[in-house]
Design a protein around this motif. Structure first.
Motif, PDB file in Angstrom:
ATOM      1  N   VAL A   1       0.851  -1.191   0.000  1.00  0.00           N
ATOM      2  CA  VAL A   1       0.000   0.000   0.000  1.00  0.00           C
ATOM      3  C   VAL A   1       0.882   1.236   0.000  1.00  0.00           C
ATOM      4  O   VAL A   1       1.710   1.418   0.903  1.00  0.00           O
ATOM      5  CB  VAL A   1      -0.922   0.026   1.234  1.00  0.00           C
ATOM      6  CG1 VAL A   1      -1.813   1.273   1.202  1.00  0.00           C
ATOM      7  CG2 VAL A   1      -1.764  -1.232   1.305  1.00  0.00           C
ATOM      8  N   VAL A   2       0.722   2.085  -1.002  1.00  0.00           N
ATOM      9  CA  VAL A   2       1.473   3.337  -1.060  1.00  0.00           C
ATOM     10  C   VAL A   2       0.507   4.493  -0.870  1.00  0.00           C
ATOM     11  O   VAL A   2      -0.587   4.511  -1.432  1.00  0.00           O
ATOM     12  CB  VAL A   2       2.257   3.464  -2.382  1.00  0.00           C
ATOM     13  CG1 VAL A   2       3.333   2.402  -2.475  1.00  0.00           C
ATOM     14  CG2 VAL A   2       1.338   3.373  -3.591  1.00  0.00           C
ATOM     15  N   ASN A   3       0.920   5.442  -0.043  1.00  0.00           N
ATOM     16  CA  ASN A   3       0.088   6.584   0.315  1.00  0.00           C
ATOM     17  C   ASN A   3       0.627   7.858  -0.307  1.00  0.00           C
ATOM     18  O   ASN A   3       1.832   7.997  -0.519  1.00  0.00           O
ATOM     19  CB  ASN A   3       0.070   6.770   1.838  1.00  0.00           C
ATOM     20  CG  ASN A   3      -0.473   5.564   2.574  1.00  0.00           C
ATOM     21  OD1 ASN A   3      -1.655   5.479   2.851  1.00  0.00           O
ATOM     22  ND2 ASN A   3       0.411   4.616   2.879  1.00  0.00           N
TER      23      ASN A   3
ATOM     24  N   ILE B   1       3.910  -2.305 -13.213  1.00  0.00           N
ATOM     25  CA  ILE B   1       3.938  -3.559 -12.443  1.00  0.00           C
ATOM     26  C   ILE B   1       3.552  -4.756 -13.290  1.00  0.00           C
ATOM     27  O   ILE B   1       3.795  -5.907 -12.906  1.00  0.00           O
ATOM     28  CB  ILE B   1       3.046  -3.490 -11.196  1.00  0.00           C
ATOM     29  CG1 ILE B   1       1.563  -3.403 -11.569  1.00  0.00           C
ATOM     30  CG2 ILE B   1       3.448  -2.318 -10.305  1.00  0.00           C
ATOM     31  CD1 ILE B   1       0.631  -3.465 -10.363  1.00  0.00           C
ATOM     32  N   GLY B   2       2.949  -4.523 -14.438  1.00  0.00           N
ATOM     33  CA  GLY B   2       2.577  -5.616 -15.332  1.00  0.00           C
ATOM     34  C   GLY B   2       1.131  -6.032 -15.178  1.00  0.00           C
ATOM     35  O   GLY B   2       0.479  -5.750 -14.164  1.00  0.00           O
TER      36      GLY B   2
ATOM     37  N   HIS C   1      -1.771  -7.724  -8.915  1.00  0.00           N
ATOM     38  CA  HIS C   1      -2.965  -7.082  -8.352  1.00  0.00           C
ATOM     39  C   HIS C   1      -2.786  -5.569  -8.331  1.00  0.00           C
ATOM     40  O   HIS C   1      -1.722  -5.057  -7.970  1.00  0.00           O
ATOM     41  CB  HIS C   1      -3.174  -7.591  -6.922  1.00  0.00           C
ATOM     42  CG  HIS C   1      -4.236  -6.869  -6.163  1.00  0.00           C
ATOM     43  ND1 HIS C   1      -5.517  -7.358  -6.015  1.00  0.00           N
ATOM     44  CD2 HIS C   1      -4.212  -5.694  -5.474  1.00  0.00           C
ATOM     45  CE1 HIS C   1      -6.226  -6.507  -5.294  1.00  0.00           C
ATOM     46  NE2 HIS C   1      -5.462  -5.493  -4.950  1.00  0.00           N
ATOM     47  N   LEU C   2      -3.858  -4.851  -8.695  1.00  0.00           N
ATOM     48  CA  LEU C   2      -3.853  -3.398  -8.604  1.00  0.00           C
ATOM     49  C   LEU C   2      -5.220  -2.945  -8.098  1.00  0.00           C
ATOM     50  O   LEU C   2      -6.253  -3.286  -8.677  1.00  0.00           O
ATOM     51  CB  LEU C   2      -3.562  -2.758  -9.966  1.00  0.00           C
ATOM     52  CG  LEU C   2      -3.482  -1.220  -9.973  1.00  0.00           C
ATOM     53  CD1 LEU C   2      -2.417  -0.712  -9.012  1.00  0.00           C
ATOM     54  CD2 LEU C   2      -3.212  -0.704 -11.385  1.00  0.00           C
TER      55      LEU C   2
ATOM     56  N   GLY D   1       1.170  -7.336  -5.542  1.00  0.00           N
ATOM     57  CA  GLY D   1       0.544  -6.220  -6.215  1.00  0.00           C
ATOM     58  C   GLY D   1       0.633  -4.947  -5.410  1.00  0.00           C
ATOM     59  O   GLY D   1       1.361  -4.862  -4.409  1.00  0.00           O
ATOM     60  N   ILE D   2      -0.111  -3.943  -5.852  1.00  0.00           N
ATOM     61  CA  ILE D   2      -0.067  -2.595  -5.273  1.00  0.00           C
ATOM     62  C   ILE D   2      -1.492  -2.106  -5.004  1.00  0.00           C
ATOM     63  O   ILE D   2      -2.404  -2.309  -5.811  1.00  0.00           O
ATOM     64  CB  ILE D   2       0.631  -1.611  -6.238  1.00  0.00           C
ATOM     65  CG1 ILE D   2       2.129  -1.927  -6.333  1.00  0.00           C
ATOM     66  CG2 ILE D   2       0.423  -0.163  -5.797  1.00  0.00           C
ATOM     67  CD1 ILE D   2       2.937  -1.662  -5.068  1.00  0.00           C
TER      68      ILE D   2
END
Length: 501
Positions: A276-278, A354-355, A359-360, A326-327
């Protein structure tokens, strides 16, 4: 190098799906759809010949049927307990494509059908006395008749008919009653504390956390790995310390991420680990100057395109270097009324980086003022999952929902969550999983109110499911406090994992 902040912004709301326990005899959670009529011996208001053939599972032989006499008759099947059903499959004799008359299908919790739900009725003139129906007559085929409907709680199935256009006999090759697929109750999501990957943790601590996630049936562990362009020690933006805001993140902020990932996979091999990116929606998504709550202005040091390119590259690094599945982008929804184009551009860049097989997902606000139907549909076409934030909905200075997108008490909170769950489910394409993520225990009291709890949230989402909403799972925000809160844990267990819709 200095560390950057991983302190998440806790402004929005995340949605979960929970449900009620204590329905004795009702179908329990985590079960795939099943035919609860299978092997049960039907009864009838007629002398029923070869009764067991109607539920033996064989529909491929039109000459293998139960016969319920002539004229207005029914067969009745007792499932042996209450189940939530949403599909009936029915085969009459079909070799000559005949049409049976006055077909009425009812479900009830009572053997006498003193109270019942009619799910199919083509008796348009009420000649059988079961009420006038509006369904069309149909020619029998080897495919049978599939009758679908919103979930109904029932123990008994009753099927009426009144002969066919060929003769007066009533024939039943096969009757099936299918429960709803409850397996989504073991398809849950939670978000971790970013400090867990910033500082060393013992194996015993990680194992304890993951074991508690397993008890919550967590399939997606959303591992919070930081906030772009923030200092980890002071919580200030980089420009306060003389460094540019450019969509970068210090490697030191997740020194322990590799160990956390490896141990999580050891203790829960089937769990998906998502980074998880914030970020700040103005700075990082829209490329706009941002004034914080201290009235300090922060200005992006690079173009919007470069900012998003940097974020996408960093997401690819996290996935590839740490072996993540994933992200998840937690930039909060764009402001009410603002265009979502910039966010979709960022999503597309992250997807490319990410391809296609990773997961996104994103997090979003469930209210239409922030994410209207048309934008939800566009987001859904790009994503594997949307996690809707169903908490922090309170604004006591304005009228209650539905007059505005806020809630002021348990009643309108549940109404808001139910109606938005139905709305989002309808707007999202089937290819995108929908997780209404519920409120957890995290200590804030300014907009996070006591009525925003696992019980009320689960009741609301389950009501939405009963009215046709499609959800892929649930979860809790966020996990560090909820996992040790006995009340939250019990509510989640009772009203979601072990509950019924």
């Amino acid at each position: 190098m200095k560390k950057v902040s991983f302190r998440p912004i806790l402004i929005a709301t995340i949605a979960v799906v929970l449900c009620s326990s204590g329905l004795i005899g009702a179908q329990r959670a985590n079960a795939a759809a099943q035919n609860v009529a299978a092997g049960k011996t039907p009864t009838s208001n007629a002398a029923l010949i070869n009764a067991s053939l109607a539920t033996d599972g064989a529909s491929n032989n039109s000459n293998s049927f139960a016969e319920a006499g002539t004229g207005k008759k029914y067969i009745q099947i007792d499932f042996g307990g209450n189940y939530y059903l949403n599909k009936i499959l029915l085969w009459h004799y079909y070799a000559d494509s005949r049409t049976y008359k006055d077909v009425v299908v009812k479900l009830s919790e009572s053997a006498t059908f003193s109270s019942a739900t009619t799910v199919f009725n083509n008796d348009v003139d009420n000649s059988s006395g079961q009420g006038a129906g509006s369904d069309a007559e149909y020619a029998e085929t080897a495919a049978g008749k599939t009758i679908t409907f919103n979930p109904v709680k029932a123990r008994y199935l009753r099927i009426y008919s009144n002969g066919s256009n060929i003769n007066t006999y009533n024939h039943y090759v096969e009757a099936q009653a299918w429960t709803i697929d409850n397996s989504y109750r073991a398809n849950n999501v939670t978000f971790t504390n970013p400090e867990w990957v910033m500082t060393p943790q013992t194996d015993a601590f990680i194992q304890d956390v993951v074991n508690k996630m397993n008890a919550y049936k967590i399939k997606y562990q959303m591992i919070d790995v930081g906030f772009f362009d923030r200092d980890s020690e002071t919580g200030q933006y980089d420009d306060i310390n003389g460094q540019p805001i450019d969509g970068t993140m210090s490697w030191y902020a997740y020194d322990e991420l590799e160990n956390w990932v490896n141990k999580s996979r050891q203790y829960a091999p089937d769990m998906k680990l998502i980074g998880v990116v914030n970020g700040n929606k103005s700075l990082h998504v829209q490329g706009l100057p941002y004034t914080d709550k201290n009235n300090v202005l922060h200005t992006p040091a690079v173009s919007k395109a470069t900012m998003q390119d940097n974020i996408a590259a960093h997401c690819a690094f996290l996935v590839n270097y740490y072996g993540l599945d994933g992200i998840n982008l937690d930039f909060e929804p764009v402001s009410a009324g603002a265009a979502s184009t910039d966010y979709r551009q960022l999503i597309q860049k992250v997807r490319t980086a990410i391809g296609p097989n990773k997961h996104l997902s994103i997090d979003g606000n469930p209210f239409a003022a922030y994410m209207p139907d048309n934008e939800i549909a566009q987001f859904g076409a790009m994503l594997d999952m949307i996690v809707m934030m169903d908490y922090d909905t309170a604004d006591l200075n304005v009228p209650a929902y539905p007059a505005n997108p806020s809630s002021t008490n348990a009643t309108n909170y549940k109404l808001a969550i139910k109606e938005n769950t139905k709305r989002i489910s309808s707007a999202l394409p089937a290819s995108c999983a929908f997780i209404p993520l519920g409120p957890g225990d995290y200590g804030f009291t300014d907009v996070h109110k006591s009525y925003e709890n696992a019980q009320n949230h689960s009741v609301a989402v389950n009501d939405a499911i009963m009215e046709g909403a499609r959800v892929a799972g649930s979860g809790v925000w966020w996990f560090s406090a909820s996992m040790n809160n006995a009340t939250e844990t019990q509510q989640f267990n009772d009203f979601w994992i072990n509950g019924t819709p």
